[in-house]
Design an enzyme around this catalytic site. Structure first.
Site, PDB file in Angstrom:
ATOM      1  N   PHE A  59       0.820  -1.101  -0.104  1.00  0.00           N
ATOM      2  CA  PHE A  59       0.009   0.086   0.187  1.00  0.00           C
ATOM      3  C   PHE A  59       0.826   1.329  -0.023  1.00  0.00           C
ATOM      4  O   PHE A  59       0.456   2.356  -0.025  1.00  0.00           O
ATOM      5  CB  PHE A  59      -0.804  -0.009   1.095  1.00  0.00           C
ATOM      6  CG  PHE A  59      -0.500  -0.257   2.407  1.00  0.00           C
ATOM      7  CD1 PHE A  59       0.201   0.894   3.111  1.00  0.00           C
ATOM      8  CD2 PHE A  59      -0.311  -1.294   3.138  1.00  0.00           C
ATOM      9  CE1 PHE A  59       0.760   0.941   4.577  1.00  0.00           C
ATOM     10  CE2 PHE A  59       0.290  -1.529   4.517  1.00  0.00           C
ATOM     11  CZ  PHE A  59       0.750  -0.351   4.860  1.00  0.00           C
ATOM     12  N   ARG A  87      -2.557   7.155  20.988  1.00  0.00           N
ATOM     13  CA  ARG A  87      -2.907   6.025  20.216  1.00  0.00           C
ATOM     14  C   ARG A  87      -4.291   5.397  20.476  1.00  0.00           C
ATOM     15  O   ARG A  87      -5.066   4.902  19.996  1.00  0.00           O
ATOM     16  CB  ARG A  87      -1.661   4.950  20.434  1.00  0.00           C
ATOM     17  CG  ARG A  87      -0.358   5.318  19.856  1.00  0.00           C
ATOM     18  CD  ARG A  87      -0.197   5.247  18.585  1.00  0.00           C
ATOM     19  NE  ARG A  87      -0.279   4.052  17.888  1.00  0.00           N
ATOM     20  CZ  ARG A  87       0.100   3.724  16.438  1.00  0.00           C
ATOM     21  NH1 ARG A  87       0.261   4.658  15.764  1.00  0.00           N
ATOM     22  NH2 ARG A  87      -0.189   2.481  16.227  1.00  0.00           N
ATOM     23  N   THR A  93      -5.937   0.944  13.513  1.00  0.00           N
ATOM     24  CA  THR A  93      -5.753   1.493  12.066  1.00  0.00           C
ATOM     25  C   THR A  93      -7.063   1.518  11.194  1.00  0.00           C
ATOM     26  O   THR A  93      -7.123   2.266  10.583  1.00  0.00           O
ATOM     27  CB  THR A  93      -4.551   0.774  11.282  1.00  0.00           C
ATOM     28  OG1 THR A  93      -3.521   0.774  12.437  1.00  0.00           O
ATOM     29  CG2 THR A  93      -3.934   1.324  10.026  1.00  0.00           C
ATOM     30  N   ARG A 104     -10.751   7.499  15.055  1.00  0.00           N
ATOM     31  CA  ARG A 104     -11.067   6.813  13.718  1.00  0.00           C
ATOM     32  C   ARG A 104     -12.276   6.142  13.531  1.00  0.00           C
ATOM     33  O   ARG A 104     -13.046   5.956  12.515  1.00  0.00           O
ATOM     34  CB  ARG A 104      -9.708   5.745  13.711  1.00  0.00           C
ATOM     35  CG  ARG A 104      -8.532   6.419  13.244  1.00  0.00           C
ATOM     36  CD  ARG A 104      -7.265   5.430  13.420  1.00  0.00           C
ATOM     37  NE  ARG A 104      -6.337   5.925  12.757  1.00  0.00           N
ATOM     38  CZ  ARG A 104      -5.031   5.337  12.991  1.00  0.00           C
ATOM     39  NH1 ARG A 104      -4.715   4.311  13.663  1.00  0.00           N
ATOM     40  NH2 ARG A 104      -3.750   6.028  12.267  1.00  0.00           N
ATOM     41  N   ASN A 114      -7.750   7.420   7.155  1.00  0.00           N
ATOM     42  CA  ASN A 114      -8.109   7.191   8.548  1.00  0.00           C
ATOM     43  C   ASN A 114      -7.883   8.146   9.726  1.00  0.00           C
ATOM     44  O   ASN A 114      -7.742   8.120  10.913  1.00  0.00           O
ATOM     45  CB  ASN A 114      -7.554   5.765   9.164  1.00  0.00           C
ATOM     46  CG  ASN A 114      -6.066   5.827   9.158  1.00  0.00           C
ATOM     47  OD1 ASN A 114      -5.466   6.694   8.864  1.00  0.00           O
ATOM     48  ND2 ASN A 114      -5.318   4.669   9.621  1.00  0.00           N
ATOM     49  N   HIS A 117      -2.586  10.283  12.029  1.00  0.00           N
ATOM     50  CA  HIS A 117      -1.286   9.675  12.554  1.00  0.00           C
ATOM     51  C   HIS A 117      -1.083   9.908  14.043  1.00  0.00           C
ATOM     52  O   HIS A 117      -1.258  10.932  14.591  1.00  0.00           O
ATOM     53  CB  HIS A 117      -0.292  10.118  11.743  1.00  0.00           C
ATOM     54  CG  HIS A 117       0.925   9.666  12.245  1.00  0.00           C
ATOM     55  ND1 HIS A 117       1.399   8.457  11.988  1.00  0.00           N
ATOM     56  CD2 HIS A 117       1.765  10.508  12.863  1.00  0.00           C
ATOM     57  CE1 HIS A 117       2.596   8.395  12.672  1.00  0.00           C
ATOM     58  NE2 HIS A 117       2.998   9.526  13.171  1.00  0.00           N
TER      59      HIS A 117
HETATM   60  P1  RTP Z   1      -0.250   5.898  11.258  1.00  0.00           P
HETATM   61  O1  RTP Z   1       1.476   5.326  11.412  1.00  0.00           O
HETATM   62  O2  RTP Z   1      -0.644   6.711  10.153  1.00  0.00           O
HETATM   63  O3  RTP Z   1      -0.343   6.448  12.944  1.00  0.00           O
HETATM   64  O4  RTP Z   1      -0.988   4.813  11.356  1.00  0.00           O
HETATM   65  P2  RTP Z   1      -0.956   3.040  12.169  1.00  0.00           P
HETATM   66  O5  RTP Z   1       0.330   3.187  13.054  1.00  0.00           O
HETATM   67  O6  RTP Z   1      -2.019   3.021  12.972  1.00  0.00           O
HETATM   68  O7  RTP Z   1      -0.772   2.119  11.068  1.00  0.00           O
HETATM   69  P3  RTP Z   1       0.532   1.813  10.283  1.00  0.00           P
HETATM   70  O8  RTP Z   1       0.587   0.305  10.112  1.00  0.00           O
HETATM   71  O9  RTP Z   1       1.775   2.573  10.641  1.00  0.00           O
HETATM   72  O10 RTP Z   1       0.290   2.210   8.709  1.00  0.00           O
HETATM   73  C1  RTP Z   1       0.396   3.560   8.446  1.00  0.00           C
HETATM   74  C2  RTP Z   1      -0.838   4.031   7.444  1.00  0.00           C
HETATM   75  O11 RTP Z   1      -0.785   3.408   6.267  1.00  0.00           O
HETATM   76  C3  RTP Z   1      -1.882   3.372   5.823  1.00  0.00           C
HETATM   77  N1  RTP Z   1      -2.449   2.075   5.607  1.00  0.00           N
HETATM   78  N2  RTP Z   1      -3.067   1.462   4.487  1.00  0.00           N
HETATM   79  N3  RTP Z   1      -4.388  -0.128   2.859  1.00  0.00           N
HETATM   80  C4  RTP Z   1      -3.704  -0.617   3.802  1.00  0.00           C
HETATM   81  O12 RTP Z   1      -4.076  -1.889   3.984  1.00  0.00           O
HETATM   82  C5  RTP Z   1      -3.281   0.314   4.781  1.00  0.00           C
HETATM   83  N4  RTP Z   1      -2.555  -0.289   5.942  1.00  0.00           N
HETATM   84  C6  RTP Z   1      -2.403   1.006   6.483  1.00  0.00           C
HETATM   85  C7  RTP Z   1      -2.959   3.829   7.029  1.00  0.00           C
HETATM   86  O13 RTP Z   1      -3.504   5.301   6.539  1.00  0.00           O
HETATM   87  C8  RTP Z   1      -2.134   3.871   8.074  1.00  0.00           C
HETATM   88  O14 RTP Z   1      -2.667   5.043   9.123  1.00  0.00           O
HETATM   89 MG    MG Z   2       2.228   3.843  12.208  1.00  0.00          MG
END
Ligand code: RTP
Ligand code: MG
Length: 140
Positions: A59, A87, A93, A104, A114, A117
């Site tokens: 992604f 968090r 996520t 979220r 979402n 961040h």
């Molecule tokens: P963030 O870094 O944005 O705070 O979010 P997070 O830790 O909850 O999630 P992370 O695994 O670090 O992923 C970063 C961002 O990538 C996008 N994402 N898209 N299409 C998909 O399967 C997918 N998975 C993640 C999301 O915008 C996520 O917040």
């Molecule tokens: Mg992250």
């Protein structure tokens, strides 16, 4: 408990829907203080650097497109246990898995768009804050 600082982004899906104030109210209601904030347009280089940890993920390309698709609000939040607290307020996520009352669950459109961040560790918080802000821009 330690007073910490964490880095936060209000993402393009949320700025597009005029949700900056509502997101900020949820952060502040959780006890997080916004000690720095600016609205910017991320460059492709910003987004690629910021999400470099995900560069091998399928992604990654879409994520860079999304993060550069509109303005974002970058912020530094301060408070007791700010990293974990943010968090918690953000929620999972994937909004379908996020708890009721989280940002979220309330606002995210899907797993990518979402809305917010938040840094996932003290080490990353320090790196992310320094990437977007000068020390003089943080007013506690
Ligand atoms: P963030 O870094 O944005 O705070 O979010 P997070 O830790 O909850 O999630 P992370 O695994 O670090 O992923 C970063 C961002 O990538 C996008 N994402 N898209 N299409 C998909 O399967 C997918 N998975 C993640 C999301 O915008 C996520 O917040
Ligand atoms: Mg992250």
């Amino acid at each position: 408990m330690a007073i910490e600082r964490t880095f936060s982004i209000i993402k393009p899906d949320a700025t597009r829907r005029n949700l900056t104030g509502k997101v900020n109210a949820m952060l502040e209601d959780a006890g997080l203080r916004i000690v720095a904030q600016k609205r910017i347009r991320m460059t492709r280089e910003n987004a690629e650097t910021f999400y470099a940890v995900h560069k091998e993920r399928p992604f990654f390309g879409e994520l860079v497109e999304f993060m550069t698709s509109g303005p974002v609000v970058v912020q530094v939040l301060e408070g007791e246990n700010a990293i974990a607290k943010n968090r918690e307020v953000m929620g999972a996520t994937n909004p379908e898995e996020a708890a009721e009352g989280t940002i979220r669950k309330t606002f995210a459109e899907n797993i990518e768009a979402n809305s917010v961040h938040g840094s996932d560790s003290a080490e990353n918080a320090a790196i992310e804050i320094a990437y977007f802000f000068a020390g003089s821009e943080l007013v506690g």
